[in-house]
Structures are given as structure tokens and as C-alpha cells.
Enzyme design. Structure first.
Site, PDB file in Angstrom:
ATOM      1  N   ASP A 235       9.881  -8.483  -0.258  1.00  0.00           N
ATOM      2  CA  ASP A 235       9.382  -8.204  -1.600  1.00  0.00           C
ATOM      3  C   ASP A 235      10.272  -8.890  -2.632  1.00  0.00           C
ATOM      4  O   ASP A 235      11.205  -9.627  -2.292  1.00  0.00           O
ATOM      5  CB  ASP A 235       9.273  -6.695  -1.845  1.00  0.00           C
ATOM      6  CG  ASP A 235      10.625  -6.005  -1.985  1.00  0.00           C
ATOM      7  OD1 ASP A 235      11.647  -6.607  -1.601  1.00  0.00           O
ATOM      8  OD2 ASP A 235      10.655  -4.853  -2.470  1.00  0.00           O
TER       9      ASP A 235
ATOM     10  N   ASP B  18      14.581  -5.761  -0.836  1.00  0.00           N
ATOM     11  CA  ASP B  18      14.940  -4.565  -0.069  1.00  0.00           C
ATOM     12  C   ASP B  18      13.850  -4.153   0.920  1.00  0.00           C
ATOM     13  O   ASP B  18      14.108  -3.401   1.849  1.00  0.00           O
ATOM     14  CB  ASP B  18      15.327  -3.396  -0.981  1.00  0.00           C
ATOM     15  CG  ASP B  18      14.229  -2.976  -1.943  1.00  0.00           C
ATOM     16  OD1 ASP B  18      13.167  -3.633  -1.979  1.00  0.00           O
ATOM     17  OD2 ASP B  18      14.432  -1.988  -2.676  1.00  0.00           O
ATOM     18  N   ARG B  19      12.641  -4.655   0.752  1.00  0.00           N
ATOM     19  CA  ARG B  19      11.550  -4.349   1.686  1.00  0.00           C
ATOM     20  C   ARG B  19      11.199  -5.586   2.507  1.00  0.00           C
ATOM     21  O   ARG B  19      11.403  -6.714   2.069  1.00  0.00           O
ATOM     22  CB  ARG B  19      10.308  -3.864   0.935  1.00  0.00           C
ATOM     23  CG  ARG B  19      10.519  -2.608   0.112  1.00  0.00           C
ATOM     24  CD  ARG B  19       9.284  -2.331  -0.727  1.00  0.00           C
ATOM     25  NE  ARG B  19       9.541  -1.382  -1.780  1.00  0.00           N
ATOM     26  CZ  ARG B  19       9.103  -0.129  -1.796  1.00  0.00           C
ATOM     27  NH1 ARG B  19       8.372   0.319  -0.794  1.00  0.00           N
ATOM     28  NH2 ARG B  19       9.381   0.677  -2.799  1.00  0.00           N
TER      29      ARG B  19
ATOM     30  N   LYS C 236      18.100   0.109   0.957  1.00  0.00           N
ATOM     31  CA  LYS C 236      17.344  -0.522   2.030  1.00  0.00           C
ATOM     32  C   LYS C 236      17.571  -2.026   1.935  1.00  0.00           C
ATOM     33  O   LYS C 236      17.850  -2.543   0.858  1.00  0.00           O
ATOM     34  CB  LYS C 236      15.864  -0.152   1.958  1.00  0.00           C
ATOM     35  CG  LYS C 236      15.214  -0.240   0.587  1.00  0.00           C
ATOM     36  CD  LYS C 236      13.819   0.363   0.644  1.00  0.00           C
ATOM     37  CE  LYS C 236      13.146   0.409  -0.718  1.00  0.00           C
ATOM     38  NZ  LYS C 236      13.628   1.505  -1.579  1.00  0.00           N
TER      39      LYS C 236
ATOM     40  N   ASP D 115      12.655  -8.059  -4.806  1.00  0.00           N
ATOM     41  CA  ASP D 115      14.106  -7.856  -4.918  1.00  0.00           C
ATOM     42  C   ASP D 115      14.804  -7.782  -3.571  1.00  0.00           C
ATOM     43  O   ASP D 115      16.000  -7.522  -3.504  1.00  0.00           O
ATOM     44  CB  ASP D 115      14.418  -6.615  -5.752  1.00  0.00           C
ATOM     45  CG  ASP D 115      13.896  -5.329  -5.116  1.00  0.00           C
ATOM     46  OD1 ASP D 115      12.781  -5.341  -4.576  1.00  0.00           O
ATOM     47  OD2 ASP D 115      14.599  -4.303  -5.160  1.00  0.00           O
TER      48      ASP D 115
ATOM     49  N   SER E 277      10.338  -4.175  -8.090  1.00  0.00           N
ATOM     50  CA  SER E 277      10.143  -4.229  -6.639  1.00  0.00           C
ATOM     51  C   SER E 277       8.919  -5.063  -6.275  1.00  0.00           C
ATOM     52  O   SER E 277       8.839  -6.227  -6.626  1.00  0.00           O
ATOM     53  CB  SER E 277      10.051  -2.808  -6.074  1.00  0.00           C
ATOM     54  OG  SER E 277      10.059  -2.819  -4.666  1.00  0.00           O
ATOM     55  N   HIS E 278       7.954  -4.467  -5.582  1.00  0.00           N
ATOM     56  CA  HIS E 278       6.792  -5.193  -5.087  1.00  0.00           C
ATOM     57  C   HIS E 278       5.667  -5.276  -6.116  1.00  0.00           C
ATOM     58  O   HIS E 278       4.605  -5.831  -5.830  1.00  0.00           O
ATOM     59  CB  HIS E 278       6.269  -4.509  -3.814  1.00  0.00           C
ATOM     60  CG  HIS E 278       5.996  -3.048  -4.005  1.00  0.00           C
ATOM     61  ND1 HIS E 278       7.008  -2.120  -4.032  1.00  0.00           N
ATOM     62  CD2 HIS E 278       4.848  -2.368  -4.208  1.00  0.00           C
ATOM     63  CE1 HIS E 278       6.479  -0.919  -4.224  1.00  0.00           C
ATOM     64  NE2 HIS E 278       5.178  -1.040  -4.340  1.00  0.00           N
TER      65      HIS E 278
END
Length: 567
Positions: A292, A296-297, A393, A294, A121-122
Site C-alpha cells: 500500500d 505497512d500493508r 505492521k 505507506d 494508507s491505502h
């Protein structure tokens, strides 16, 4: 010349004690996955073995990554092990790249048994950064607690894994590749697919693309600035926002996926997305967003760098769903948010006479609600929002939601936010992150704080800070009973609710890379009076934060002078 079948090899191994997946799969330092012999192979075997053999044989799985360092090598291992373990077909993104929302979308579209996403992720990338393996199940959403427990149990007793070490694929070549394996009746098939196309088709069916295109190209053209932060979202932004919706090519920056994300954490917030913040402060741009690694954010900024708090973002979307064809057609069933997210969404739900579900942190808790038609829109304070179009998300979906609302209302980001506050009130909200703590110190901090909160006298306690007096109304360790299957999730965060609806929340995070513990502290205060909606968040929440520091002794107990990150 006829080629001989590829052999399936069984390799002896020994279990690792630290392969219990967390909220977002198994995350560790990249050096652990890359350097510890069989560490990745053990976890992939545990993951595959957790699927019932009858379901696994001949099934389809999806594989994608955010492009971080070690992803290509890990993808090859996954392909080799999937073949050896009876998977019939793998669908993989071009060059191994698929955003997390796209993986969820494809799983649902082709009715795959699940998908493996290589992402942290992030978290930072590169050889010294973090790596992660996440398993999404057949509904397209993250693994449930039951699935994660099954993977963990297999990992603790694993003695061998199966692999086809001579099987090699070309991730750059779109199309089908087939392989004959020893003792297998059917060939093993790999399909390399366009990373964007299936996801784009889904978005076309959700939004009014012509309205968004008019906003971005018309006489009153909205100038936008979109930062992919050198993660997986570059190809999606270029294809969808620029080619499909007409945004100028130079409005998309950092669109080349890099293994180390250009040397910065791919985290879309005011601290790490600094180039976006600076660009928006110039005043020439009306809308900015960052994603981010991937995808999703997301983070939304308006003109002059006006920041949209993620908790406000989901509430504003909820209040404007009539702008979106998808919701006009299917209706709105209910809303959900994580417990730590502000209660701004609750006020919209109440006004719309819709159900509001409060869940633990972790997108998997929204899946049951959406699968059973209880929830249409959900969000978390950690820059994540989504709906029942997939089970993740979705950052780009969120950006298109905002552009659709702007097109419908013909207002700026700031005008939309401030009108929302005027109608529903403003929830001032912030989060303090204490990262890399000694795990025992973090555990005892939380244990002792719960002990203080559990004292009967605490629920009648008053805290005076300056001219503010806060009276405790409720204090508990959040527990969630899933309304669908009755599963109970305990110890999901300590929360204190005051009589004026202010809140403090303390929770240990499960989304790190395995280097120490993270304690997050959240503060929230509600303000109805529009005359008091333009105050500085830290000033408004200062008294609450002082209470949080006093009752937790977080600085004294951790040796820290302050948090690593404030959002």
C-alpha cells in the site's frame, strides 16, 4: 552578512469539532486539509500541545510521508510549527518520503519522542483523494487511546497556534540545516536523511540476506514480481530487493512515487492490484507482492496467482519462525491478532504452547504486549503483519519473511500454504465492506443488530441454510482488557461464534477518509479435512454470509444490493 533570527508568530484561530483522530490518525478528504483555513495548522498545534511542554522543549521528532498530494506543503507547515513550539530537531526522509515501518524504526533507533506520518494508507490520493496525519509515539507505535483523547481535547478549545512562516527547508538536500529563531537559545535543526538506510540496517540484522539472495539469483532462481503501486515503497524495493538481494530490476514495477498513485487506490488486494494479479496468472513467476501507499500493508501471490489470505499468512509465519535468525536468537514469546482476524493463528499458538492475545482492530493494541515481552508476532486480516522489531505492521518485512521461509523449505508459496492447512486445518475467511454509508443508518444498523444478539434466546438459536445447521454458542460486543495496564476498550465489534467454531463479525471501521461510514462483515469457517481444503471460499462461506445478511438486514437498511468490496 549576518542573517536576523526567524520570528515566531502567534496566529489566532477557532477550533474545529471534527478533529478527533481515529484508528490511523486524522483522515479527511484532501480538500478539507488543503481548503479549510487553518485546518491542518489547528491539528498540528493540537498534536504538539498534547505533548507535555517539558518533554517537548528541545526534543527530536521524525517526519515522513507516503508522497501523496499535499504532503510537501503539509511537511513545510509541520517544520514551521515544530520550530515555533520548541521542538529541537526534526529528522525527515529524503524528499519528505518515509514508509510507516521506517518511521517506527527511526523513532526507536534515535530515541525520538515520536513521529508524524502524512498518509491515508491505502486510500486514494490526489486533489480529490484522501489525506491523513498520523502521530506515532516514543515506542515507534501508533498513538494510544489516551494520546488520541488528549489531542482531541486540545483541538476543541484551541484559540491560537504558533508558527515560523519565514522558515523554509530543502527536502531534496541530504544533511543538516540549522535555523536561528527569535527568543530561542539553541538553533532549530532539521536533518534530511536517506529514506531507506536505517531501515535496511535493521532488516540485515533480522534475516539471512545471503539465503534470500541465493533464492533470487541462484541456479533455481525464483522469479518475482513486486508492485509498489506508485507509493512510498518504490525506493525501498529497488534498494533492498534489487540492489541488495539481487532481484532483476524489471521484477520491480510502479516504483516511482506519484502524488495520485497513478490514479488508482494504493490498496494491495485482488481488486486494485490487478496488474500484479494478471502478471502472476501467466505462470512464469513464482512469487508476487504488492504494497500500500505507506508500506505497512502487503499482499502475497504465488505461481498462477495463488492468493495467500492475510490471516493465513501470519499463521504460516508463526509456524516457520525457526527459519529466521532474529527469532532463533531471541526466542518466541507469544502471538497476537485482532479479533476480526481468523483464528488460524490460534491453532499455531496452541501447537507451540504459546500465549495468544485477541485484541481490537488497531496496531496500537499490540504495542503494550510487545513492550512487555508478551508478544513476538502479530497480525490483522487487513493485510498487515509485523513483529517486535518495530511497533508497526511492516509490508517489506513480511515479504522477506515469506522469501526466507521459501528459501528454507525449498517449496513454492502454494505448497507451503497447503502443507500448513494439512497440518493445522484450513480457516476459510472473507470480508464484505459496505463503504460510504449514511452514518446514522450505519449506527442504527449496528445498534439494532446488537439488540437482537443481546436477547437471551439468541444464544440458543439455530440457523438452517440448505443442509447446514449453525448453532449459536456465544454472541457479544467484543471488549478488551489490556493485560498490561488494565485499560478497557469496549464496543469493538459484534461477534457470533457457532458451536462448530464458525464465526460472524460485524464492525464499524475507523479507517475511512471522512465520507460516510463503513460497516465490515467477516465470515469464517474451519475445515479439518484435507479433502475439503480446495473448495471455493465463497461457496464454503455462502451459508454463513446468508445468515449475516438475514440477521443484519444490511441490504434493506442501507439500500445496497451488495458490498463495495469483497476480500
Amino acid at each position: 552578512m549576518e542573517t536576523s533570527p526567524i520570528p515566531v508568530v502567534t496566529v489566532q484561530t477557532a477550533p474545529f469539532e471534527d478533529q478527533r483522530p481515529g484508528t490511523n490518525g486524522l483522515r479527511r478528504k484532501t480538500a478539507v486539509f488543503e481548503g479549510k483555513k487553518n485546518y491542518l495548522q489547528n491539528y498540528i498545534q493540537s498534536l504538539l500541545s498534547s505533548i507535555d511542554l517539558r518533554d517537548r522543549q528541545g526534543c527530536t521528532m521524525v517526519v515522513g510521508s507516503d508522497g501523496r498530494y499535499f504532503s510537501r506543503a503539509a511537511t513545510e507547515v509541520i517544520v514551521q510549527m515544530a520550530a515555533a513550539n520548541g521542538i529541537g530537531r526534526l529528522v525527515i526522509g529524503h524528499n519528505g518520503l518515509l514508509s510507516t515501518p521506517a518511521v517506527s524504526c527511526i523513532i526507536r533507533k534515535i530515541k525520538a519522542i515520536g513521529g508524524i506520518i502524512l498518509t491515508a494508507s491505502h486510500n486514494p490520493g490526489g486533489p480529490s483523494g484522501d489525506f491523513g496525519v498520523k502521530f506515532n509515539v516514543a515506542n515507534g507505535g501508533p498513538s494510544t487511546d489516551t494520546v488520541m483523547e488528549r489531542i482531541c481535547q486540545v483541538s476543541r478549545t484551541l484559540e491560537e497556534y504558533a508558527i515560523c512562516p519565514d522558515l523554509h527547508i530543502d527536502l531534496s538536500r541530504l544533511g543538516r540545516q540549522e535555523f536561528d529563531l527569535e527568543n530561542k537559545f539553541k538553533p532549530f535543526r532539521v536533518e534530511i536523511v536517506d529514506s531507506v538506510e536505517v531501515y535496511l540496517q535493521l532488516l540485515r540484522n533480522i534475516f539471512d540476506f545471503s539465503a534470500i539472495k541465493s533464492l533470487l539469483t541462484g541456479p533455481d532462481q525464483l522469479k518475482i514480481h513486486i508492485d509498489a503501486m506508485n507509493g512510498v515503497m518504490g525506493p525501498y524495493i529497488r534498494r533492498i530487493l534489487c540492489e541488495e538481494l539481487g532481484a532483476p530490476a524489471n521484477s520491480a514495477v510502479n516504483c516511482v512515487p506519484l502524488e495520485d498513485f497513478g490514479g488508482r487506490p494504493p490498496e494491495p488486494n485482488l481488486i486494485y492490484a490487478t496488474s500484479l494479479v494478471e502478471a502472476m496468472k501467466g505462470g512464469d513467476l513464482g512469487f508476487g507482492a504488492a504494497f500500500d501507499a505507506d508500506g505497512d500493508r502487503y499482499m502475497i501471490l504465488g505461481e498462477n496467482g495463488f492468493f495467500v489470505n492475510p490471516s493465513d499468512s501470519v499463521a504460516i509465519m508463526a509456524a516457520n519462525l525457526s527459519s529466521i535468525p532474529y527469532f532463533r536468537q531471541l526466542g518466541v514469546k507469544g502471538f497476537a491478532r485482532s479479533m476480526a482476524t481468523s483464528t488460524a493463528l490460534d491453532r499455531v499458538a496452541k501447537a507451540m504452547k504459546l500465549a495468544l492475545y485477541e485484541t481490537p482492530t488497531g496496531w496500537r493494541y499490540f504495542g503494550n504486549l510487545m513492550d512487555t515481552g508478551r508478544c513476538s508476532l502479530c497480525g490483522e486480516e487487513s493485510f498487515g503483519t509485523g513483529s517486535d522489531h518495530i511497533r508497526e505492521k511492516d509490508g517489506l518485512w513480511s515479504v522477506l519473511m515469506w522469501l526466507s521461509i521459501m528459501a528454507a523449505r525449498k517449496q513454492s508459496v502454494e505448497q507451503i500454504v497447503k502443507e500448513h492447512w494439512a497440518k493445522f486445518g484450513r480457516n476459510y475467511f472473507c470480508r464484505f465492506d459496505y463503504e460510504g454509508l449514511e452514518p446514522r443508518a450505519a449506527f442504527y444498523l449496528m445498534r439494532d443488530l446488537e439488540s437482537v444478539m443481546s436477547d437471551k434466546a439468541f444464544t440458543s438459536q439455530k440457523f438452517a441454510v440448505g443442509d447446514h445447521v449453525y448453532s449459536v454458542e456465544k454472541a457479544d460486543n467484543f471488549e478488551y482488557i489490556d493485560p498490561v495496564d488494565g485499560n478497557v476498550a469496549r464496543n469493538q465489534g459484534l461477534r457470533i461464534v457457532f458451536t462448530d467454531a464458525s464465526r460472524l463479525v460485524f464492525r464499524m471501521s475507523g479507517s475511512g477518509g471522512g465520507t460516510g461510514a463503513t460497516v465490515r462483515v467477516y465470515a469464517e469457517s474451519f475445515e479439518r479435512d484435507p479433502e475439503r481444503h480446495n473448495r471455493e471460499t465463497q461457496v464454503v462461506l455462502g451459508p454463513l454470509i446468508a445468515i449475516a445478511l438475514k440477521i443484519s438486514n444490511v441490504h434493506e437498511r442501507t439500500g445496497r444490493r451488495g458490498p463495495n468490496v469483497i476480500t
